[in-house]
Design a protein around this motif. Structure first.
Motif, PDB file in Angstrom:
ATOM      1  N   ASP A   1      -9.832   6.426  -6.433  1.00  0.00           N
ATOM      2  CA  ASP A   1     -10.582   5.286  -6.941  1.00  0.00           C
ATOM      3  C   ASP A   1     -10.804   4.315  -5.794  1.00  0.00           C
ATOM      4  O   ASP A   1      -9.952   4.184  -4.896  1.00  0.00           O
ATOM      5  CB  ASP A   1      -9.821   4.606  -8.079  1.00  0.00           C
ATOM      6  CG  ASP A   1     -10.684   3.614  -8.847  1.00  0.00           C
ATOM      7  OD1 ASP A   1     -11.923   3.764  -8.819  1.00  0.00           O
ATOM      8  OD2 ASP A   1     -10.127   2.695  -9.479  1.00  0.00           O
ATOM      9  N   SER A   2     -11.937   3.640  -5.823  1.00  0.00           N
ATOM     10  CA  SER A   2     -12.270   2.670  -4.782  1.00  0.00           C
ATOM     11  C   SER A   2     -12.983   1.494  -5.424  1.00  0.00           C
ATOM     12  O   SER A   2     -13.926   1.693  -6.203  1.00  0.00           O
ATOM     13  CB  SER A   2     -13.165   3.323  -3.717  1.00  0.00           C
ATOM     14  OG  SER A   2     -13.504   2.396  -2.708  1.00  0.00           O
ATOM     15  N   ARG A   3     -12.539   0.284  -5.122  1.00  0.00           N
ATOM     16  CA  ARG A   3     -13.105  -0.934  -5.732  1.00  0.00           C
ATOM     17  C   ARG A   3     -13.230  -2.043  -4.699  1.00  0.00           C
ATOM     18  O   ARG A   3     -12.550  -2.040  -3.672  1.00  0.00           O
ATOM     19  CB  ARG A   3     -12.215  -1.425  -6.871  1.00  0.00           C
ATOM     20  CG  ARG A   3     -11.839  -0.381  -7.917  1.00  0.00           C
ATOM     21  CD  ARG A   3     -12.956  -0.055  -8.879  1.00  0.00           C
ATOM     22  NE  ARG A   3     -12.531   0.897  -9.885  1.00  0.00           N
ATOM     23  CZ  ARG A   3     -12.603   0.691 -11.191  1.00  0.00           C
ATOM     24  NH1 ARG A   3     -13.096  -0.436 -11.658  1.00  0.00           N
ATOM     25  NH2 ARG A   3     -12.195   1.623 -12.044  1.00  0.00           N
ATOM     26  N   THR A   4     -14.059  -3.037  -5.034  1.00  0.00           N
ATOM     27  CA  THR A   4     -14.158  -4.210  -4.171  1.00  0.00           C
ATOM     28  C   THR A   4     -13.051  -5.215  -4.458  1.00  0.00           C
ATOM     29  O   THR A   4     -12.733  -6.048  -3.615  1.00  0.00           O
ATOM     30  CB  THR A   4     -15.517  -4.911  -4.344  1.00  0.00           C
ATOM     31  OG1 THR A   4     -15.679  -5.275  -5.713  1.00  0.00           O
ATOM     32  CG2 THR A   4     -16.660  -4.004  -3.917  1.00  0.00           C
ATOM     33  N   HIS A   5     -12.443  -5.138  -5.651  1.00  0.00           N
ATOM     34  CA  HIS A   5     -11.359  -6.036  -6.035  1.00  0.00           C
ATOM     35  C   HIS A   5     -10.117  -5.216  -6.368  1.00  0.00           C
ATOM     36  O   HIS A   5     -10.176  -4.259  -7.143  1.00  0.00           O
ATOM     37  CB  HIS A   5     -11.754  -6.897  -7.238  1.00  0.00           C
ATOM     38  CG  HIS A   5     -12.718  -8.000  -6.893  1.00  0.00           C
ATOM     39  ND1 HIS A   5     -12.406  -9.334  -7.052  1.00  0.00           N
ATOM     40  CD2 HIS A   5     -13.965  -7.964  -6.377  1.00  0.00           C
ATOM     41  CE1 HIS A   5     -13.427 -10.070  -6.659  1.00  0.00           C
ATOM     42  NE2 HIS A   5     -14.396  -9.252  -6.248  1.00  0.00           N
TER      43      HIS A   5
ATOM     44  N   LEU B   1       0.822  -1.200   0.000  1.00  0.00           N
ATOM     45  CA  LEU B   1       0.000   0.000   0.000  1.00  0.00           C
ATOM     46  C   LEU B   1       0.864   1.261   0.000  1.00  0.00           C
ATOM     47  O   LEU B   1       0.540   2.253  -0.679  1.00  0.00           O
ATOM     48  CB  LEU B   1      -0.934  -0.002   1.223  1.00  0.00           C
ATOM     49  CG  LEU B   1      -2.021  -1.078   1.250  1.00  0.00           C
ATOM     50  CD1 LEU B   1      -2.833  -0.967   2.527  1.00  0.00           C
ATOM     51  CD2 LEU B   1      -2.934  -0.970   0.034  1.00  0.00           C
ATOM     52  N   GLU B   2       1.945   1.239   0.749  1.00  0.00           N
ATOM     53  CA  GLU B   2       2.854   2.391   0.762  1.00  0.00           C
ATOM     54  C   GLU B   2       3.446   2.627  -0.626  1.00  0.00           C
ATOM     55  O   GLU B   2       3.539   3.773  -1.087  1.00  0.00           O
ATOM     56  CB  GLU B   2       3.968   2.163   1.787  1.00  0.00           C
ATOM     57  CG  GLU B   2       4.932   3.335   1.896  1.00  0.00           C
ATOM     58  CD  GLU B   2       6.046   3.086   2.907  1.00  0.00           C
ATOM     59  OE1 GLU B   2       6.977   3.906   2.979  1.00  0.00           O
ATOM     60  OE2 GLU B   2       5.978   2.055   3.629  1.00  0.00           O
ATOM     61  N   GLU B   3       3.822   1.554  -1.287  1.00  0.00           N
ATOM     62  CA  GLU B   3       4.384   1.669  -2.634  1.00  0.00           C
ATOM     63  C   GLU B   3       3.368   2.273  -3.599  1.00  0.00           C
ATOM     64  O   GLU B   3       3.714   3.119  -4.434  1.00  0.00           O
ATOM     65  CB  GLU B   3       4.822   0.288  -3.108  1.00  0.00           C
ATOM     66  CG  GLU B   3       5.446   0.261  -4.483  1.00  0.00           C
ATOM     67  CD  GLU B   3       5.833  -1.154  -4.898  1.00  0.00           C
ATOM     68  OE1 GLU B   3       5.898  -1.403  -6.114  1.00  0.00           O
ATOM     69  OE2 GLU B   3       6.056  -1.988  -4.014  1.00  0.00           O
ATOM     70  N   MET B   4       2.108   1.864  -3.489  1.00  0.00           N
ATOM     71  CA  MET B   4       1.057   2.418  -4.331  1.00  0.00           C
ATOM     72  C   MET B   4       0.888   3.916  -4.075  1.00  0.00           C
ATOM     73  O   MET B   4       0.779   4.718  -5.019  1.00  0.00           O
ATOM     74  CB  MET B   4      -0.262   1.682  -4.064  1.00  0.00           C
ATOM     75  CG  MET B   4      -0.274   0.233  -4.521  1.00  0.00           C
ATOM     76  SD  MET B   4      -1.651  -0.722  -3.789  1.00  0.00           S
ATOM     77  CE  MET B   4      -3.074   0.254  -4.288  1.00  0.00           C
ATOM     78  N   ALA B   5       0.845   4.298  -2.805  1.00  0.00           N
ATOM     79  CA  ALA B   5       0.662   5.706  -2.458  1.00  0.00           C
ATOM     80  C   ALA B   5       1.837   6.553  -2.931  1.00  0.00           C
ATOM     81  O   ALA B   5       1.651   7.666  -3.444  1.00  0.00           O
ATOM     82  CB  ALA B   5       0.457   5.852  -0.954  1.00  0.00           C
TER      83      ALA B   5
ATOM     84  N   GLY C   1      -2.618   9.691  -9.639  1.00  0.00           N
ATOM     85  CA  GLY C   1      -1.806  10.857  -9.308  1.00  0.00           C
ATOM     86  C   GLY C   1      -1.820  11.901 -10.404  1.00  0.00           C
ATOM     87  O   GLY C   1      -1.916  13.111 -10.129  1.00  0.00           O
ATOM     88  N   ARG C   2      -1.717  11.448 -11.634  1.00  0.00           N
ATOM     89  CA  ARG C   2      -1.706  12.388 -12.762  1.00  0.00           C
ATOM     90  C   ARG C   2      -2.996  13.199 -12.820  1.00  0.00           C
ATOM     91  O   ARG C   2      -2.971  14.432 -12.975  1.00  0.00           O
ATOM     92  CB  ARG C   2      -1.505  11.637 -14.070  1.00  0.00           C
ATOM     93  CG  ARG C   2      -1.600  12.530 -15.311  1.00  0.00           C
ATOM     94  CD  ARG C   2      -1.520  11.722 -16.592  1.00  0.00           C
ATOM     95  NE  ARG C   2      -2.582  10.728 -16.712  1.00  0.00           N
ATOM     96  CZ  ARG C   2      -3.837  11.011 -17.085  1.00  0.00           C
ATOM     97  NH1 ARG C   2      -4.179  12.272 -17.335  1.00  0.00           N
ATOM     98  NH2 ARG C   2      -4.742  10.048 -17.188  1.00  0.00           N
TER      99      ARG C   2
ATOM    100  N   MET D   1      -7.692   1.550 -10.415  1.00  0.00           N
ATOM    101  CA  MET D   1      -6.901   2.288 -11.397  1.00  0.00           C
ATOM    102  C   MET D   1      -5.446   2.334 -10.951  1.00  0.00           C
ATOM    103  O   MET D   1      -5.142   2.232  -9.757  1.00  0.00           O
ATOM    104  CB  MET D   1      -7.445   3.713 -11.550  1.00  0.00           C
ATOM    105  CG  MET D   1      -8.816   3.785 -12.189  1.00  0.00           C
ATOM    106  SD  MET D   1      -9.510   5.467 -12.170  1.00  0.00           S
ATOM    107  CE  MET D   1      -8.304   6.338 -13.173  1.00  0.00           C
ATOM    108  N   SER D   2      -4.532   2.530 -11.895  1.00  0.00           N
ATOM    109  CA  SER D   2      -3.111   2.544 -11.550  1.00  0.00           C
ATOM    110  C   SER D   2      -2.768   3.778 -10.725  1.00  0.00           C
ATOM    111  O   SER D   2      -3.382   4.842 -10.885  1.00  0.00           O
ATOM    112  CB  SER D   2      -2.267   2.532 -12.825  1.00  0.00           C
ATOM    113  OG  SER D   2      -2.323   3.795 -13.473  1.00  0.00           O
TER     114      SER D   2
END
Length: 447
Positions: free
Chosen positions: A197-201, A127-131, A212-213, A206-207
């Motif tokens: 973005d928020s999803r159940t899976h 999660l940190e890497e994604m953020a 961020g862009r 989204m990337s």
């Protein structure tokens, strides 16, 4: 050892009966949430929470009371039930209180077809890497001066509902989110905007780079914002906030408001509330949608229904109690947490999309306001008079001319909803699938 949620709910009902309750229902919810926030390329905050909460509603004749706790020990369950029954016996009578009849209950309560649970379990490092990736992408947008926050989260929730009328069912859902808030400019000239973005899976999310862009580009687009002119102009509600306009309609057809007579649509059943050709459909069985559920908060079956058909109001949004107050059947819309009684609520919703893009609506509008953000609200629930603070972009000759802020838009919801023109840009994975909406002739208070 993890306690079985079904066992907890049935233990609560057994304890309630032992304490003298005539009837009871119980809910148990287990949550496990992990959230990460980064700033300036480093971990800023990490939070992990997990726990189980229980709620019990008991009936003594037509009197009811509700209690909740996060302590699930057997002795607490017994104490909770005794307390609830004692409270119910001194509560005022409610002629509309009571559980569903057994014949009203949902049969097959399996949620497997809804596909609400994902086996992915990202660890804090992931999660940190994604953020961090989302933050870097936003900072790479020319004109972004800093970030306010970038966060990623993962959650799992399981719930079970049981009642003394024989209902017993439960399901789980997972959730994954990633969002970024970017700032452009300096000092008093700073502007901020967001995207997420928020999803159940997890695989559907989204990337980080795209999230961020978009956040960065949105913040930069607001640079140099000023007040729009004052006057009466057409308005377009951008897709990111347009569901709020439809939300005002939902509030007006909610059984609680209608039963109290505190709704500007209380006498509108069977009348046109939207333009002809537009449907407003609730579908609680959409796969992977955050508002899906196999049964409602009182154990009744859920299913697709038209709240508005061809512009005409077809149905209120009812639970058992509000339905009884109005002399109607529940529409299977009860929502229930661990505290308090059920209340009517809508989950997944979709509005008929139009034939044109938002840009085409802007060209049709010519001059007016594109709203991308709303703050505050002054809504008269009985008249529908509407006023909200807004910001976004001023449109001239069908094109964006400049960013605007610090203005107010006002009108009457009944008139507004009868003139909406939908675009075709709704994101279909959202729980509320509502495109950008053009509304004629709102009063704008600006410069």
């Amino acid at each position: 050892m993890t306690q079985n949620l079904s066992d907890l709910t049935h233990a609560l009902i057994d304890a309630a009966k032992k304490a003298g309750a005539d009837a009871a229902d119980a809910v148990a919810i287990r949550d496990d949430t992990l959230s990460i926030e980064v700033l300036k390329g480093r971990l800023e905050q990490a939070e992990r929470s997990e726990g189980t909460e229980i709620g019990l509603r008991v009936f003594a004749g037509k009197r009811q009371a509700s209690v909740s706790a996060s302590d699930t020990r057997p002795e607490m369950i017994e104490t909770l039930a005794q307390r609830a029954v004692a409270m119910a016996r001194i509560a005022p009578e409610d002629p509309h209180a009571g559980l569903a009849d057994p014949g009203q209950l949902a049969g097959d309560v399996s949620a497997a077809a809804l596909d609400l649970e994902d086996d992915a379990r990202p660890d804090p490092a992931t999660l940190e890497e994604m953020a961090l990736a989302a933050e870097a992408a936003a900072m790479a947008v020319p004109g972004v001066s800093q970030m306010q926050a970038t966060g990623a989260g993962a959650s799992t929730r399981a719930m079970h509902l049981a009642a003394s009328n024989g209902f017993s069912g439960g399901y789980g859902r997972t959730g994954y989110s990633l969002s970024a808030v970017a700032i452009s400019g300096e000092g008093l000239g700073m502007e901020r905007d967001y995207f997420g973005d928020s999803r159940t899976h997890l695989a559907d999310l989204m990337s980080p780079e795209e999230i961020g862009r978009i956040a960065g580009e949105r913040a930069v687009a607001l640079a140099g914002a000023s007040k729009p002119p004052t006057g009466r102009y057409p308005v377009i509600y951008d897709e990111r906030i347009s569901s709020g306009v439809i939300g005002h309609l939902l509030a007006a057809i909610n059984g609680n408001a209608v039963a109290r007579g505190a709704s500007w649509l209380k006498d509108a059943m069977g009348e046109a509330v939207l333009p002809a050709g537009l449907d407003l459909i609730e579908d609680p069985h959409r796969a992977r949608a955050t508002g899906s559920r196999p049964f409602d908060g009182e154990g009744l079956p859920t299913g697709q229904k038209a709240l508005v058909k061809d512009g005409v109001l077809q149905s209120w949004v009812l639970d058992l109690a509000t339905g009884r107050k109005l002399g109607l059947e529940s529409t299977g819309n009860a929502a229930r947490g661990v505290s308090g009684s059920p209340s009517p609520s809508v989950g997944n919703l979709s509005l008929t999309q139009g034939a044109h893009s938002k840009e085409e609506l802007m060209r049709e509008m010519g001059t007016g306001l594109l709203i991308t953000s709303l703050i505050g609200a002054s809504i008269n629930p009985t008249t529908g008079d509407y006023s909200r603070g807004a910001s976004g972009f001023w449109i001239e000759n069908g094109e964006i001319a400049r960013a605007v802020n610090e203005c107010t838009v006002a009108g009457n919801l009944r008139d507004m909803l009868r003139t909406i023109v939908p675009a075709n840009d709704a994101r279909t994975h959202l729980s509320r699938v509502v495109p950008s909406l053009m509304v004629e002739g709102l009063t704008i208070a600006g410069a």
